[in-house]
Design a protein around this motif. Structure first.
Motif, PDB file in Angstrom:
ATOM      1  N   THR A 141      -5.427   4.421 -12.933  1.00  0.00           N
ATOM      2  CA  THR A 141      -6.008   4.825 -11.648  1.00  0.00           C
ATOM      3  C   THR A 141      -5.946   3.703 -10.629  1.00  0.00           C
ATOM      4  OG1 THR A 141      -8.227   4.148 -12.376  1.00  0.00           O
ATOM      5  CG2 THR A 141      -7.567   6.435 -12.795  1.00  0.00           C
ATOM      6  N   ALA A 142      -5.732   2.483 -11.099  1.00  0.00           N
ATOM      7  CA  ALA A 142      -5.672   1.348 -10.179  1.00  0.00           C
ATOM      8  C   ALA A 142      -4.281   1.142  -9.594  1.00  0.00           C
ATOM      9  CB  ALA A 142      -6.113   0.072 -10.901  1.00  0.00           C
ATOM     10  N   ILE A 143      -3.292   1.871 -10.108  1.00  0.00           N
ATOM     11  CA  ILE A 143      -1.929   1.728  -9.612  1.00  0.00           C
ATOM     12  C   ILE A 143      -1.805   2.420  -8.257  1.00  0.00           C
ATOM     13  CG2 ILE A 143       0.494   2.299 -10.064  1.00  0.00           C
ATOM     14  CD1 ILE A 143      -0.162   2.252 -13.040  1.00  0.00           C
ATOM     15  N   PRO A 144      -1.207   1.779  -7.272  1.00  0.00           N
ATOM     16  CA  PRO A 144      -1.075   2.402  -5.938  1.00  0.00           C
ATOM     17  C   PRO A 144      -0.355   3.743  -6.009  1.00  0.00           C
ATOM     18  CG  PRO A 144      -0.476   0.079  -5.863  1.00  0.00           C
ATOM     19  CD  PRO A 144      -0.630   0.427  -7.316  1.00  0.00           C
ATOM     20  N   ARG A 145      -0.864   4.727  -5.278  1.00  0.00           N
ATOM     21  CA  ARG A 145      -0.254   6.044  -5.247  1.00  0.00           C
ATOM     22  C   ARG A 145       0.910   6.053  -4.266  1.00  0.00           C
ATOM     23  NH1 ARG A 145      -2.959   9.990  -7.811  1.00  0.00           N
ATOM     24  NH2 ARG A 145      -1.816  11.564  -6.622  1.00  0.00           N
ATOM     25  N   VAL A 146       1.993   6.700  -4.667  1.00  0.00           N
ATOM     26  CA  VAL A 146       3.181   6.769  -3.811  1.00  0.00           C
ATOM     27  C   VAL A 146       3.568   8.225  -3.558  1.00  0.00           C
ATOM     28  CG1 VAL A 146       4.083   4.517  -4.463  1.00  0.00           C
ATOM     29  CG2 VAL A 146       4.647   6.511  -5.863  1.00  0.00           C
ATOM     30  N   GLY A 147       2.546   9.089  -3.473  1.00  0.00           N
ATOM     31  CA  GLY A 147       2.823  10.499  -3.267  1.00  0.00           C
ATOM     32  C   GLY A 147       2.733  11.275  -4.559  1.00  0.00           C
ATOM     33  N   GLY A 148       3.056  12.559  -4.490  1.00  0.00           N
ATOM     34  CA  GLY A 148       2.989  13.415  -5.663  1.00  0.00           C
ATOM     35  C   GLY A 148       4.370  13.765  -6.187  1.00  0.00           C
ATOM     36  N   LEU A 149       4.377  14.650  -7.171  1.00  0.00           N
ATOM     37  CA  LEU A 149       5.639  15.051  -7.784  1.00  0.00           C
ATOM     38  C   LEU A 149       6.582  15.678  -6.764  1.00  0.00           C
ATOM     39  CD1 LEU A 149       7.313  15.500 -10.392  1.00  0.00           C
ATOM     40  CD2 LEU A 149       6.164  17.711 -10.623  1.00  0.00           C
ATOM     41  N   LEU A 150       6.031  16.479  -5.857  1.00  0.00           N
ATOM     42  CA  LEU A 150       6.849  17.203  -4.895  1.00  0.00           C
ATOM     43  C   LEU A 150       6.993  16.493  -3.555  1.00  0.00           C
ATOM     44  CD1 LEU A 150       5.511  20.826  -5.552  1.00  0.00           C
ATOM     45  CD2 LEU A 150       7.513  19.712  -6.561  1.00  0.00           C
ATOM     46  N   ASP A 151       6.152  15.473  -3.324  1.00  0.00           N
ATOM     47  CA  ASP A 151       6.205  14.811  -2.017  1.00  0.00           C
ATOM     48  C   ASP A 151       6.117  13.290  -2.150  1.00  0.00           C
ATOM     49  OD1 ASP A 151       3.634  14.783  -2.957  1.00  0.00           O
ATOM     50  OD2 ASP A 151       2.701  15.154  -1.001  1.00  0.00           O
ATOM     51  N   PRO A 152       7.025  12.667  -2.897  1.00  0.00           N
ATOM     52  CA  PRO A 152       6.978  11.205  -3.029  1.00  0.00           C
ATOM     53  C   PRO A 152       7.286  10.529  -1.697  1.00  0.00           C
ATOM     54  CG  PRO A 152       9.023  12.053  -3.947  1.00  0.00           C
ATOM     55  CD  PRO A 152       8.167  13.254  -3.627  1.00  0.00           C
ATOM     56  N   ASN A 153       6.642   9.398  -1.475  1.00  0.00           N
ATOM     57  CA  ASN A 153       6.865   8.618  -0.261  1.00  0.00           C
ATOM     58  C   ASN A 153       7.964   7.602  -0.563  1.00  0.00           C
ATOM     59  OD1 ASN A 153       6.727   6.657   1.821  1.00  0.00           O
ATOM     60  ND2 ASN A 153       4.613   7.241   2.259  1.00  0.00           N
ATOM     61  N   PHE A 154       9.214   7.942  -0.209  1.00  0.00           N
ATOM     62  CA  PHE A 154      10.347   7.099  -0.565  1.00  0.00           C
ATOM     63  C   PHE A 154      10.292   5.736   0.128  1.00  0.00           C
ATOM     64  CE2 PHE A 154      12.436  11.362  -1.298  1.00  0.00           C
ATOM     65  CZ  PHE A 154      12.379  11.260  -2.679  1.00  0.00           C
ATOM     66  N   GLU A 155       9.813   5.714   1.367  1.00  0.00           N
ATOM     67  CA  GLU A 155       9.725   4.441   2.080  1.00  0.00           C
ATOM     68  C   GLU A 155       8.752   3.491   1.383  1.00  0.00           C
ATOM     69  OE1 GLU A 155       9.724   7.389   3.504  1.00  0.00           O
ATOM     70  OE2 GLU A 155      11.710   7.243   4.478  1.00  0.00           O
ATOM     71  N   LEU A 156       7.610   4.041   0.935  1.00  0.00           N
ATOM     72  CA  LEU A 156       6.621   3.226   0.241  1.00  0.00           C
ATOM     73  C   LEU A 156       7.168   2.735  -1.095  1.00  0.00           C
ATOM     74  CD1 LEU A 156       3.794   2.053   0.103  1.00  0.00           C
ATOM     75  CD2 LEU A 156       2.973   4.238  -0.792  1.00  0.00           C
ATOM     76  N   ILE A 157       7.852   3.630  -1.816  1.00  0.00           N
ATOM     77  CA  ILE A 157       8.442   3.246  -3.095  1.00  0.00           C
ATOM     78  C   ILE A 157       9.462   2.129  -2.891  1.00  0.00           C
ATOM     79  CG2 ILE A 157       9.868   4.022  -5.027  1.00  0.00           C
ATOM     80  CD1 ILE A 157       8.631   6.812  -4.625  1.00  0.00           C
ATOM     81  N   GLY A 158      10.320   2.305  -1.888  1.00  0.00           N
ATOM     82  CA  GLY A 158      11.334   1.286  -1.619  1.00  0.00           C
ATOM     83  C   GLY A 158      10.729  -0.048  -1.256  1.00  0.00           C
ATOM     84  N   GLY A 159       9.629  -0.011  -0.499  1.00  0.00           N
ATOM     85  CA  GLY A 159       8.982  -1.243  -0.084  1.00  0.00           C
ATOM     86  C   GLY A 159       8.332  -1.993  -1.230  1.00  0.00           C
ATOM     87  N   MET A 160       7.971  -1.271  -2.301  1.00  0.00           N
ATOM     88  CA  MET A 160       7.345  -1.918  -3.448  1.00  0.00           C
ATOM     89  C   MET A 160       8.370  -2.608  -4.345  1.00  0.00           C
ATOM     90  SD  MET A 160       4.556   1.048  -4.409  1.00  0.00           S
ATOM     91  CE  MET A 160       3.751   0.075  -5.679  1.00  0.00           C
ATOM     92  N   ARG A 161       9.649  -2.303  -4.153  1.00  0.00           N
ATOM     93  CA  ARG A 161      10.743  -2.906  -4.910  1.00  0.00           C
ATOM     94  C   ARG A 161      10.497  -2.863  -6.419  1.00  0.00           C
ATOM     95  NH1 ARG A 161      14.765  -2.245  -2.070  1.00  0.00           N
ATOM     96  NH2 ARG A 161      15.861  -3.586  -3.549  1.00  0.00           N
ATOM     97  N   PRO A 162      10.295  -1.671  -6.989  1.00  0.00           N
ATOM     98  CA  PRO A 162      10.083  -1.588  -8.441  1.00  0.00           C
ATOM     99  C   PRO A 162      11.355  -1.963  -9.196  1.00  0.00           C
ATOM    100  CG  PRO A 162      10.408   0.597  -7.513  1.00  0.00           C
ATOM    101  CD  PRO A 162      10.297  -0.350  -6.350  1.00  0.00           C
ATOM    102  N   SER A 163      11.182  -2.505 -10.401  1.00  0.00           N
ATOM    103  CA  SER A 163      12.346  -2.864 -11.216  1.00  0.00           C
ATOM    104  C   SER A 163      13.034  -1.623 -11.762  1.00  0.00           C
ATOM    105  CB  SER A 163      11.928  -3.784 -12.369  1.00  0.00           C
ATOM    106  OG  SER A 163      10.922  -3.157 -13.159  1.00  0.00           O
TER     107      SER A 163
END
Length: 235
Positions: free
Chosen positions: A10-32
């Motif tokens: 629950t402490a992990i930042p939310r990046v949207g849901g299954l149907l509406d992911p926030n691609f800009e936010l995901i990209g900015g987090m630079r996940p491995s």
């Protein structure tokens, strides 16, 4: 084998849901690594263009879930743990097949999602013979009354349910805060189809746990829940 997700998630930042992911936010987090389901392959391709490592998994079938566990184990360097999990799942699958392979097949219909609009029944979205819920039914020796693929017959009216004539109805709802009220309303709506054997015999069961609507390694948990409803089986 699998408990519910740890509280720490629950402490992990939310990046949207299954149907509406926030691609800009995901990209900015630079996940491995980004894990995606095959249904969203085209949408997640954008993340690949951003230089992110995107792994796509197919969870529409139990076989795909097992394959994804093996692939993840290799990718994340935990092959031994993945092997242990897979062996445990396969043992439980074999146990379920052995336990429920005998005797006549119970005719079951799996409904997914809401069936009401303004308090009135609408069309039903049914799981066909080719998908995840069909696999789970087969695992516990039940017969899916919908013999066609899901895409060929995604919805059916009340009259269609009567013609399918299921002995048991398993209704999957997505988790919500008003779960108890939604369950009661769902059962009330089903009571209008009293000529259907499953309704007449009070064999309509609602599943709104998160493991029921999310295809993944907890399919064993769902299979046990299905078996309990269909046969009155106990773990």
């Amino acid at each position: 084998l699998f408990s519910d997700y740890p509280v720490e998630a629950t402490a992990i930042p939310r990046v949207g849901g299954l149907l509406d992911p926030n691609f800009e936010l995901i990209g900015g987090m630079r996940p491995s690594m980004v894990l995606a389901l095959s249904e969203f392959r085209e949408r997640t391709a954008y993340l690949g263009h951003l230089g992110l490592d995107v792994s796509v998994f197919e969870h529409r079938h139990i076989s795909g879930i097992l394959s994804s566990l093996e692939e993840l184990g290799t990718t994340c360097g935990v092959e031994e743990r993945a092997h242990q999990v897979l062996e445990g799942l396969r043992r439980e699958m074999a146990s379920l097949r052995q336990r429920y392979s005998r005797g006549p097949q119970v005719r079951v219909m799996v409904v997914v999602g809401e069936t009401s609009s303004d308090g009135k029944m609408k069309s039903f979205y049914l799981s066909g013979s080719d998908g995840y819920y069909g696999d789970v039914l087969a695992l516990v020796g039940a017969k899916n009354v919908v013999e066609s693929p899901t895409v060929a017959s995604p919805t059916v009216s009340g009259e269609g349910v009567i013609s399918l004539n299921p002995d048991v109805i398993l209704h999957i709802l997505y988790p919500s805060r008003d779960a108890e009220q939604r369950r009661a309303e769902t059962l009330r709506l089903w009571s209008k189809l009293g000529t259907v054997p499953a309704v007449r015999d009070k064999r309509v069961y609602v599943f709104d746990q998160d493991f029921a609507s999310v295809p993944g390694p907890r399919f064993i948990k769902l299979a046990r829940a299905f078996a309990s409803a269909i046969y009155g089986a106990k773990d």
